[in-house]
Design a protein around this motif. Structure first.
Motif, PDB file in Angstrom:
ATOM      1  N   THR A 206       9.857 -24.484   7.579  1.00 11.90           N
ATOM      2  CA  THR A 206       9.084 -23.246   7.590  1.00 11.90           C
ATOM      3  C   THR A 206       7.607 -23.532   7.835  1.00 11.90           C
ATOM      4  N   LEU A 207       6.917 -22.499   8.273  1.00  7.93           N
ATOM      5  CA  LEU A 207       5.478 -22.607   8.492  1.00  7.93           C
ATOM      6  C   LEU A 207       4.765 -22.895   7.171  1.00  7.93           C
ATOM      7  N   ASP A 208       5.280 -22.350   6.075  1.00  6.00           N
ATOM      8  CA  ASP A 208       4.682 -22.622   4.756  1.00  6.00           C
ATOM      9  C   ASP A 208       4.749 -24.105   4.408  1.00  6.00           C
ATOM     10  N   GLU A 209       5.840 -24.768   4.762  1.00  5.79           N
ATOM     11  CA  GLU A 209       5.962 -26.207   4.483  1.00  5.79           C
ATOM     12  C   GLU A 209       4.955 -27.010   5.308  1.00  5.79           C
ATOM     13  N   VAL A 210       4.734 -26.598   6.550  1.00  4.74           N
ATOM     14  CA  VAL A 210       3.747 -27.271   7.393  1.00  4.74           C
ATOM     15  C   VAL A 210       2.346 -27.032   6.825  1.00  4.74           C
ATOM     16  N   ARG A 211       2.063 -25.797   6.417  1.00  3.90           N
ATOM     17  CA  ARG A 211       0.761 -25.495   5.812  1.00  3.90           C
ATOM     18  C   ARG A 211       0.521 -26.355   4.571  1.00  3.90           C
ATOM     19  N   GLN A 212       1.558 -26.485   3.746  1.00  2.00           N
ATOM     20  CA  GLN A 212       1.434 -27.293   2.530  1.00  2.00           C
ATOM     21  C   GLN A 212       1.087 -28.739   2.872  1.00  2.00           C
ATOM     22  N   ALA A 213       1.745 -29.298   3.876  1.00  2.00           N
ATOM     23  CA  ALA A 213       1.464 -30.679   4.278  1.00  2.00           C
ATOM     24  C   ALA A 213       0.031 -30.818   4.785  1.00  2.00           C
ATOM     25  N   VAL A 214      -0.424 -29.835   5.545  1.00  2.00           N
ATOM     26  CA  VAL A 214      -1.794 -29.869   6.064  1.00  2.00           C
ATOM     27  C   VAL A 214      -2.789 -29.787   4.912  1.00  2.00           C
ATOM     28  N   ARG A 215      -2.546 -28.883   3.966  1.00  2.00           N
ATOM     29  CA  ARG A 215      -3.437 -28.771   2.802  1.00  2.00           C
ATOM     30  C   ARG A 215      -3.478 -30.065   2.008  1.00  2.00           C
ATOM     31  N   ALA A 216      -2.338 -30.737   1.886  1.00  3.15           N
ATOM     32  CA  ALA A 216      -2.270 -31.982   1.111  1.00  3.15           C
ATOM     33  C   ALA A 216      -3.171 -33.068   1.700  1.00  3.15           C
ATOM     34  N   THR A 217      -3.470 -32.981   2.991  1.00  2.00           N
ATOM     35  CA  THR A 217      -4.366 -33.968   3.602  1.00  2.00           C
ATOM     36  C   THR A 217      -5.829 -33.598   3.418  1.00  2.00           C
ATOM     37  N   GLY A 218      -6.072 -32.381   2.919  1.00  2.00           N
ATOM     38  CA  GLY A 218      -7.445 -31.932   2.730  1.00  2.00           C
ATOM     39  C   GLY A 218      -7.968 -31.117   3.894  1.00  2.00           C
ATOM     40  N   ALA A 219      -7.162 -30.940   4.922  1.00  2.00           N
ATOM     41  CA  ALA A 219      -7.587 -30.117   6.056  1.00  2.00           C
ATOM     42  C   ALA A 219      -7.447 -28.650   5.671  1.00  2.00           C
ATOM     43  N   GLY A 220      -8.392 -27.837   6.106  1.00  2.00           N
ATOM     44  CA  GLY A 220      -8.370 -26.426   5.753  1.00  2.00           C
ATOM     45  C   GLY A 220      -7.708 -25.539   6.783  1.00  2.00           C
ATOM     46  N   GLY A 221      -7.499 -26.067   7.981  1.00  2.00           N
ATOM     47  CA  GLY A 221      -6.895 -25.245   9.026  1.00  2.00           C
ATOM     48  C   GLY A 221      -6.179 -26.086  10.065  1.00  2.00           C
ATOM     49  N   PHE A 222      -5.305 -25.430  10.791  1.00  2.00           N
ATOM     50  CA  PHE A 222      -4.553 -26.120  11.848  1.00  2.00           C
ATOM     51  C   PHE A 222      -5.475 -26.615  12.951  1.00  2.00           C
ATOM     52  N   ASP A 223      -6.630 -25.968  13.123  1.00  2.00           N
ATOM     53  CA  ASP A 223      -7.566 -26.388  14.163  1.00  2.00           C
ATOM     54  C   ASP A 223      -8.104 -27.795  13.929  1.00  2.00           C
ATOM     55  N   GLN A 224      -7.969 -28.291  12.698  1.00  2.00           N
ATOM     56  CA  GLN A 224      -8.412 -29.646  12.368  1.00  2.00           C
ATOM     57  C   GLN A 224      -7.320 -30.682  12.568  1.00  2.00           C
ATOM     58  N   VAL A 225      -6.119 -30.233  12.968  1.00  2.00           N
ATOM     59  CA  VAL A 225      -4.956 -31.110  13.014  1.00  2.00           C
ATOM     60  C   VAL A 225      -4.547 -31.406  14.454  1.00  2.00           C
ATOM     61  N   ALA A 226      -4.379 -32.688  14.750  1.00  2.00           N
ATOM     62  CA  ALA A 226      -3.883 -33.105  16.061  1.00  2.00           C
ATOM     63  C   ALA A 226      -2.367 -33.047  16.106  1.00  2.00           C
ATOM     64  N   ALA A 227      -1.711 -33.451  14.993  1.00  2.00           N
ATOM     65  CA  ALA A 227      -0.252 -33.475  15.001  1.00  2.00           C
ATOM     66  C   ALA A 227       0.301 -33.422  13.586  1.00  2.00           C
ATOM     67  N   VAL A 228       1.448 -32.764  13.451  1.00  2.00           N
ATOM     68  CA  VAL A 228       2.263 -32.838  12.257  1.00  2.00           C
ATOM     69  C   VAL A 228       3.637 -33.300  12.725  1.00  2.00           C
ATOM     70  N   VAL A 229       4.108 -34.382  12.113  1.00  2.00           N
ATOM     71  CA  VAL A 229       5.381 -34.984  12.514  1.00  2.00           C
ATOM     72  C   VAL A 229       6.351 -34.942  11.345  1.00  2.00           C
ATOM     73  N   LEU A 230       7.550 -34.418  11.599  1.00  2.00           N
ATOM     74  CA  LEU A 230       8.624 -34.515  10.615  1.00  2.00           C
ATOM     75  C   LEU A 230       9.260 -35.877  10.836  1.00  2.00           C
ATOM     76  N   GLU A 231       9.072 -36.782   9.867  1.00  2.00           N
ATOM     77  CA  GLU A 231       9.531 -38.157  10.007  1.00  2.00           C
ATOM     78  C   GLU A 231      11.036 -38.267   9.771  1.00  2.00           C
ATOM     79  N   SER A 232      11.596 -39.410  10.104  1.00  2.00           N
ATOM     80  CA  SER A 232      13.040 -39.611   9.981  1.00  2.00           C
ATOM     81  C   SER A 232      13.514 -39.580   8.531  1.00  2.00           C
ATOM     82  N   ASP A 233      12.606 -39.796   7.571  1.00  2.00           N
ATOM     83  CA  ASP A 233      12.989 -39.735   6.159  1.00  2.00           C
ATOM     84  C   ASP A 233      12.747 -38.356   5.553  1.00  2.00           C
ATOM     85  N   GLY A 234      12.329 -37.395   6.379  1.00  2.00           N
ATOM     86  CA  GLY A 234      12.141 -36.025   5.913  1.00  2.00           C
ATOM     87  C   GLY A 234      10.731 -35.689   5.466  1.00  2.00           C
TER      88      GLY A 234
END
Length: 172
Positions: A119-147
């Motif tokens: 879900t988009l909420d799960e991606v948002r949570q991962a972005v927030r966990a890195t300290g980024a405040g918005g998607f505009d600060q993110v180059a990539a989000v990768v769902l890794e093989s371990d989940g």
């Protein structure tokens, strides 16, 4: 049934203790990879090890020696698969899912997210966990093989070499 005999309890204690010790020894010999973050194959082996240990503990029909051979077989198969995934071309893809790019240059890939049941909420949570405040600060989000979700901010992307091999990123 609440009670059978002292000898049954003694068998569980003696066989359980020695089977547990054998399992710990086998896990130490088989290496860190056996206890690393779990892929689907690793999870199956872990569950099988637990089930085998429980059977050794509770079934008088299974001797300690048979149980230890079963534990050793599972640990050996885990070693063989980890060797194959390391040394054989394409071996990793047989037992491990490939990473999936679910957000690129601040834009979520809804098709990839839907395919991965993310879900988009799960991606948002991962972005927030890195300290980024918005998607505009993110180059990539990768769902890794371990989940897990790996977030690479624009400041961290560098030459992007860590993202090579992620489908969808190489097309840059």
């Amino acid at each position: 049934m609440w009670w059978d005999s002292w000898s049954d309890l003694a068998r569980v204690v003696l066989v359980g203790t020695s089977a547990y010790a054998a399992l710990v020894l086998l896990l130490r010999v088989s290496g860190k990879r056996t206890l690393a973050k779990l892929s689907a194959f690793d999870l199956v082996v872990t569950v099988a090890l637990g089930s085998t240990l429980a059977t050794i503990l509770l079934s008088a029909d299974v001797s300690w020696a048979e149980g230890v051979v079963a534990l050793a077989l599972l640990a050996g198969l885990q070693l063989a698969v980890s060797w194959a995934t390391t040394w054989l071309p394409g071996g990793r893809s047989v037992v491990t899912a490939r990473p999936s790019l679910v957000l690129r240059d601040g834009v979520p890939d809804t098709t990839a997210m839907r395919r991965q049941r993310l879900t988009l909420d799960e991606v948002r949570q991962a972005v927030r966990a890195t300290g980024a405040g918005g998607f505009d600060q993110v180059a990539a989000v990768v769902l890794e093989s371990d989940g897990t979700l790996s977030v690479v901010t624009r400041d961290q992307v560098g030459d992007g070499y860590a993202l090579s091999g992620v489908p969808g990123w190489d097309a840059r």
